[in-house]
Design a protein around this motif. Sequence first.
Motif, PDB file in Angstrom:
ATOM      1  N   UNK A 156       0.818  -1.213   0.000  1.00  0.00           N
ATOM      2  CA  UNK A 156       0.000   0.000   0.000  1.00  0.00           C
ATOM      3  C   UNK A 156       0.850   1.260   0.000  1.00  0.00           C
ATOM      4  N   UNK A 157       1.962   1.281   0.747  1.00  0.00           N
ATOM      5  CA  UNK A 157       2.760   2.498   0.829  1.00  0.00           C
ATOM      6  C   UNK A 157       3.412   2.835  -0.505  1.00  0.00           C
ATOM      7  N   UNK A 158       3.796   1.800  -1.280  1.00  0.00           N
ATOM      8  CA  UNK A 158       4.422   2.026  -2.586  1.00  0.00           C
ATOM      9  C   UNK A 158       3.414   1.987  -3.733  1.00  0.00           C
ATOM     10  N   UNK A 159       2.149   1.694  -3.431  1.00  0.00           N
ATOM     11  CA  UNK A 159       1.103   1.605  -4.444  1.00  0.00           C
ATOM     12  C   UNK A 159       1.512   0.618  -5.547  1.00  0.00           C
ATOM     13  N   UNK A 160       1.933  -0.554  -5.130  1.00  0.00           N
ATOM     14  CA  UNK A 160       2.379  -1.574  -6.076  1.00  0.00           C
ATOM     15  C   UNK A 160       1.517  -2.825  -5.917  1.00  0.00           C
ATOM     16  N   UNK A 188       1.591   4.656  -8.053  1.00  0.00           N
ATOM     17  CA  UNK A 188       1.981   5.912  -7.435  1.00  0.00           C
ATOM     18  C   UNK A 188       2.386   6.957  -8.476  1.00  0.00           C
ATOM     19  N   UNK A 189       2.767   6.499  -9.646  1.00  0.00           N
ATOM     20  CA  UNK A 189       3.159   7.432 -10.697  1.00  0.00           C
ATOM     21  C   UNK A 189       1.961   7.919 -11.494  1.00  0.00           C
ATOM     22  N   UNK A 190       2.198   8.873 -12.340  1.00  0.00           N
ATOM     23  CA  UNK A 190       1.138   9.385 -13.214  1.00  0.00           C
ATOM     24  C   UNK A 190       1.710   9.565 -14.622  1.00  0.00           C
TER      25      UNK A 190
END
Length: 209
Positions: A156-160, A188-190
């Motif tokens: 969750x913290x790294x959104x992976x 986490x990226x866009x």
Amino acid sequence: MSRIEALASIDGDSTITAGARYFTSISMGGSANGGLTGGLSGGASSPSLVSEVGSLALSAGWRRKQGSADEFAGSFELQVDAGPFVPYTEFSARTTDSTAYALAMLGTSLAISNLSLTMEAQTAIGQSSAGTQLFFLGTWKASDLTSISFAVFWLADAHILAASSIAQFQGILGGRLDLSATASWIFIGSPASFLWKIGAYWTLSLSTY
């Protein structure tokens, strides 16, 4: 029924690490209370009256590194064997200088015939940089020489979100062949990115008997 493990090491950068772990089986004797007390204290019981129903472990560690504050850690582990269903949990607390946080993990494994499943969930308490982590692993033993596994991770913290699979074949050209595939989505990226990897490994073990 019980044992104590200890370790100490000095790394090349003069980092000193030391720790100890106490492990004991939780068993039942003539009565539930008497058996549990005997198991936790490591006491001996009659083999004909004892059946292991779980295990308990306590551990503590210390680390000193040049130029850094001492780090301390302690953990509690519990596992209960209920036939094919085995729940387990671990709680660990860590502190260094003025920083303190804890990690709580809850998991379970299930084995049915040639299929085994493992699920784990972990969360941090008092540390914003470590979020919830979820893990799932399923393994099918197709034969005595072949197994197929499938794993899913969520950090969750790294959104992976990552999924992987691996097939193992024993006896291929006298060794073991592993075929693996992994796919990861990073949110986490866009925009979100996608990574994938396919691998094949062949290993041969030498034996003297």
